[in-house]
Motif scaffolding. Structure first.
Motif, PDB file in Angstrom:
ATOM      1  N   ASP A  48       0.826  -1.209   0.000  1.00  0.00           N
ATOM      2  CA  ASP A  48       0.000   0.000   0.000  1.00  0.00           C
ATOM      3  C   ASP A  48       0.863   1.263   0.000  1.00  0.00           C
ATOM      4  OD1 ASP A  48      -2.311  -1.554  -0.023  1.00  0.00           O
ATOM      5  OD2 ASP A  48      -2.689  -1.326   2.131  1.00  0.00           O
ATOM      6  N   ALA A  49       1.916   1.278   0.812  1.00  0.00           N
ATOM      7  CA  ALA A  49       2.800   2.444   0.887  1.00  0.00           C
ATOM      8  C   ALA A  49       3.526   2.679  -0.436  1.00  0.00           C
ATOM      9  CB  ALA A  49       3.806   2.272   2.024  1.00  0.00           C
ATOM     10  N   ALA A  50       3.788   1.603  -1.182  1.00  0.00           N
ATOM     11  CA  ALA A  50       4.492   1.706  -2.459  1.00  0.00           C
ATOM     12  C   ALA A  50       3.519   1.842  -3.634  1.00  0.00           C
ATOM     13  CB  ALA A  50       5.376   0.478  -2.662  1.00  0.00           C
ATOM     14  N   ASP A  51       2.220   1.938  -3.341  1.00  0.00           N
ATOM     15  CA  ASP A  51       1.183   2.050  -4.370  1.00  0.00           C
ATOM     16  C   ASP A  51       1.205   0.855  -5.326  1.00  0.00           C
ATOM     17  OD1 ASP A  51      -1.060   3.342  -5.349  1.00  0.00           O
ATOM     18  OD2 ASP A  51       0.078   4.477  -6.831  1.00  0.00           O
ATOM     19  N   ILE A  52       1.380  -0.336  -4.753  1.00  0.00           N
ATOM     20  CA  ILE A  52       1.356  -1.580  -5.514  1.00  0.00           C
ATOM     21  C   ILE A  52       0.019  -2.264  -5.225  1.00  0.00           C
ATOM     22  CG2 ILE A  52       2.374  -3.885  -5.777  1.00  0.00           C
ATOM     23  CD1 ILE A  52       5.083  -2.616  -4.990  1.00  0.00           C
ATOM     24  N   ALA A  53      -0.774  -2.471  -6.264  1.00  0.00           N
ATOM     25  CA  ALA A  53      -2.058  -3.145  -6.098  1.00  0.00           C
ATOM     26  C   ALA A  53      -1.807  -4.608  -5.753  1.00  0.00           C
ATOM     27  CB  ALA A  53      -2.864  -3.038  -7.388  1.00  0.00           C
ATOM     28  N   TRP A  54      -2.710  -5.196  -4.980  1.00  0.00           N
ATOM     29  CA  TRP A  54      -2.531  -6.607  -4.612  1.00  0.00           C
ATOM     30  C   TRP A  54      -3.868  -7.330  -4.571  1.00  0.00           C
ATOM     31  CZ3 TRP A  54      -5.241  -7.494  -0.189  1.00  0.00           C
ATOM     32  CH2 TRP A  54      -5.421  -6.429   0.681  1.00  0.00           C
ATOM     33  N   VAL A  55      -3.814  -8.615  -4.895  1.00  0.00           N
ATOM     34  CA  VAL A  55      -4.959  -9.517  -4.809  1.00  0.00           C
ATOM     35  C   VAL A  55      -4.441 -10.794  -4.176  1.00  0.00           C
ATOM     36  CG1 VAL A  55      -6.652 -10.865  -6.096  1.00  0.00           C
ATOM     37  CG2 VAL A  55      -6.051  -8.566  -6.881  1.00  0.00           C
ATOM     38  N   GLU A  56      -5.103 -11.246  -3.126  1.00  0.00           N
ATOM     39  CA  GLU A  56      -4.700 -12.492  -2.480  1.00  0.00           C
ATOM     40  C   GLU A  56      -5.795 -13.539  -2.647  1.00  0.00           C
ATOM     41  OE1 GLU A  56      -4.295 -12.231   1.817  1.00  0.00           O
ATOM     42  OE2 GLU A  56      -5.863 -10.710   1.897  1.00  0.00           O
ATOM     43  N   ASN A  57      -5.430 -14.784  -2.423  1.00  0.00           N
ATOM     44  CA  ASN A  57      -6.355 -15.915  -2.513  1.00  0.00           C
ATOM     45  C   ASN A  57      -7.045 -16.001  -3.873  1.00  0.00           C
ATOM     46  OD1 ASN A  57      -5.813 -16.719   0.210  1.00  0.00           O
ATOM     47  ND2 ASN A  57      -7.107 -15.021   0.864  1.00  0.00           N
ATOM     48  N   PHE A  58      -6.324 -15.650  -4.918  1.00  0.00           N
ATOM     49  CA  PHE A  58      -6.852 -15.743  -6.272  1.00  0.00           C
ATOM     50  C   PHE A  58      -6.978 -17.224  -6.620  1.00  0.00           C
ATOM     51  CE2 PHE A  58      -6.757 -15.576 -10.897  1.00  0.00           C
ATOM     52  CZ  PHE A  58      -7.592 -14.506 -11.152  1.00  0.00           C
ATOM     53  N   PRO A  59      -8.118 -17.659  -7.174  1.00  0.00           N
ATOM     54  CA  PRO A  59      -8.293 -19.087  -7.459  1.00  0.00           C
ATOM     55  C   PRO A  59      -7.213 -19.624  -8.396  1.00  0.00           C
ATOM     56  CG  PRO A  59     -10.356 -17.901  -7.720  1.00  0.00           C
ATOM     57  CD  PRO A  59      -9.283 -16.873  -7.542  1.00  0.00           C
ATOM     58  N   GLU A  60      -6.514 -20.644  -7.930  1.00  0.00           N
ATOM     59  CA  GLU A  60      -5.399 -21.204  -8.694  1.00  0.00           C
ATOM     60  C   GLU A  60      -5.833 -21.691 -10.073  1.00  0.00           C
ATOM     61  OE1 GLU A  60      -1.701 -24.318  -7.999  1.00  0.00           O
ATOM     62  OE2 GLU A  60      -3.287 -24.172  -6.502  1.00  0.00           O
ATOM     63  N   ASN A  61      -7.041 -22.221 -10.172  1.00  0.00           N
ATOM     64  CA  ASN A  61      -7.496 -22.721 -11.475  1.00  0.00           C
ATOM     65  C   ASN A  61      -7.691 -21.594 -12.486  1.00  0.00           C
ATOM     66  OD1 ASN A  61      -9.804 -21.688 -10.220  1.00  0.00           O
ATOM     67  ND2 ASN A  61     -11.147 -23.225 -11.096  1.00  0.00           N
ATOM     68  N   MET A  62      -7.797 -20.363 -12.025  1.00  0.00           N
ATOM     69  CA  MET A  62      -7.919 -19.222 -12.934  1.00  0.00           C
ATOM     70  C   MET A  62      -6.562 -18.784 -13.482  1.00  0.00           C
ATOM     71  SD  MET A  62     -11.122 -18.678 -13.176  1.00  0.00           S
ATOM     72  CE  MET A  62     -11.165 -17.078 -13.960  1.00  0.00           C
ATOM     73  N   LEU A  63      -5.482 -19.367 -12.966  1.00  0.00           N
ATOM     74  CA  LEU A  63      -4.145 -19.018 -13.435  1.00  0.00           C
ATOM     75  C   LEU A  63      -3.704 -19.846 -14.636  1.00  0.00           C
ATOM     76  CD1 LEU A  63      -2.335 -18.588 -10.010  1.00  0.00           C
ATOM     77  CD2 LEU A  63      -3.200 -16.789 -11.525  1.00  0.00           C
ATOM     78  N   SER A  64      -4.496 -20.845 -15.004  1.00  0.00           N
ATOM     79  CA  SER A  64      -4.137 -21.654 -16.171  1.00  0.00           C
ATOM     80  C   SER A  64      -4.428 -20.848 -17.439  1.00  0.00           C
ATOM     81  CB  SER A  64      -4.924 -22.970 -16.180  1.00  0.00           C
ATOM     82  OG  SER A  64      -6.302 -22.716 -16.285  1.00  0.00           O
ATOM     83  N   ASN A  65      -3.811 -21.272 -18.555  1.00  0.00           N
ATOM     84  CA  ASN A  65      -4.032 -20.526 -19.788  1.00  0.00           C
ATOM     85  C   ASN A  65      -5.435 -20.784 -20.329  1.00  0.00           C
ATOM     86  OD1 ASN A  65      -4.038 -22.828 -21.551  1.00  0.00           O
ATOM     87  ND2 ASN A  65      -1.817 -22.864 -21.453  1.00  0.00           N
ATOM     88  N   ASN A  66      -5.891 -19.955 -21.253  1.00  0.00           N
ATOM     89  CA  ASN A  66      -7.251 -20.052 -21.786  1.00  0.00           C
ATOM     90  C   ASN A  66      -7.536 -21.404 -22.402  1.00  0.00           C
ATOM     91  OD1 ASN A  66      -7.994 -17.483 -21.026  1.00  0.00           O
ATOM     92  ND2 ASN A  66      -7.334 -16.569 -22.942  1.00  0.00           N
ATOM     93  N   GLU A  67      -6.578 -21.971 -23.098  1.00  0.00           N
ATOM     94  CA  GLU A  67      -6.781 -23.260 -23.746  1.00  0.00           C
ATOM     95  C   GLU A  67      -7.096 -24.339 -22.711  1.00  0.00           C
ATOM     96  OE1 GLU A  67      -4.108 -26.405 -26.249  1.00  0.00           O
ATOM     97  OE2 GLU A  67      -3.972 -24.291 -26.830  1.00  0.00           O
ATOM     98  N   ASP A  68      -6.388 -24.339 -21.593  1.00  0.00           N
ATOM     99  CA  ASP A  68      -6.634 -25.291 -20.529  1.00  0.00           C
ATOM    100  C   ASP A  68      -8.030 -25.104 -19.936  1.00  0.00           C
ATOM    101  OD1 ASP A  68      -4.155 -26.445 -20.814  1.00  0.00           O
ATOM    102  OD2 ASP A  68      -3.268 -25.406 -19.100  1.00  0.00           O
ATOM    103  N   ARG A  69      -8.458 -23.859 -19.722  1.00  0.00           N
ATOM    104  CA  ARG A  69      -9.773 -23.602 -19.159  1.00  0.00           C
ATOM    105  C   ARG A  69     -10.865 -24.044 -20.125  1.00  0.00           C
ATOM    106  NH1 ARG A  69      -7.804 -18.431 -16.887  1.00  0.00           N
ATOM    107  NH2 ARG A  69      -8.543 -17.472 -18.779  1.00  0.00           N
ATOM    108  N   GLU A  70     -10.649 -23.819 -21.431  1.00  0.00           N
ATOM    109  CA  GLU A  70     -11.637 -24.246 -22.421  1.00  0.00           C
ATOM    110  C   GLU A  70     -11.803 -25.760 -22.419  1.00  0.00           C
ATOM    111  OE1 GLU A  70     -10.440 -22.562 -26.153  1.00  0.00           O
ATOM    112  OE2 GLU A  70     -10.729 -20.510 -25.437  1.00  0.00           O
ATOM    113  N   LYS A  71     -10.697 -26.492 -22.282  1.00  0.00           N
ATOM    114  CA  LYS A  71     -10.767 -27.945 -22.241  1.00  0.00           C
ATOM    115  C   LYS A  71     -11.528 -28.431 -21.017  1.00  0.00           C
ATOM    116  CE  LYS A  71      -6.450 -28.778 -24.733  1.00  0.00           C
ATOM    117  NZ  LYS A  71      -5.065 -29.227 -24.603  1.00  0.00           N
TER     118      LYS A  71
END
Length: 74
Positions: A48-71
Motif C-alpha cells: 500500500d505504501a508503495a502504491d502496488i495493487a494486490w490480490v490475495e487468494n486468487f483461485p489457482e485454477n484461474m491461473l491456467s491458460n485459456n486453452e486449458d480452461r476451455e478444455k
C-alpha cells in the motif's frame, strides 16, 4: 524487467510476508501482485505504501491458460 508489470505468485500454501513484499517493492517496476495464497498485514502495508495493487487468494485454477480452461469446461 524494466517495464511496469504485475507479478503472479502461485503459492497456495505460503503467504507473502513483509520480507518478500519489500523485495518485490525494491524491484521498482512492479505495479501489482496477484497470489493464490495470502498476504500478511505487514506485507499489505508495504504494498500500500508503495502504491502496488494486490490480490490475495486468487483461485489457482484461474491461473491456467485459456486453452486449458476451455478444455476443462467442455
Amino acid at each position: 524487467m524494466d517495464e511496469p508489470h504485475i507479478e503472479v505468485k502461485a503459492w497456495k500454501t505460503k503467504k507473502i510476508d513483509s520480507t518478500k513484499a519489500k523485495a518485490i517493492r525494491n524491484k521498482g517496476t512492479v505495479i501489482g501482485i496477484v497470489t493464490a495464497g495470502g498476504i500478511t498485514k505487514p506485507a499489505k502495508d508495504v504494498f500500500d505504501a508503495a502504491d502496488i495493487a494486490w490480490v490475495e487468494n486468487f483461485p489457482e485454477n484461474m491461473l491456467s491458460n485459456n486453452e486449458d480452461r476451455e478444455k476443462k469446461s467442455c
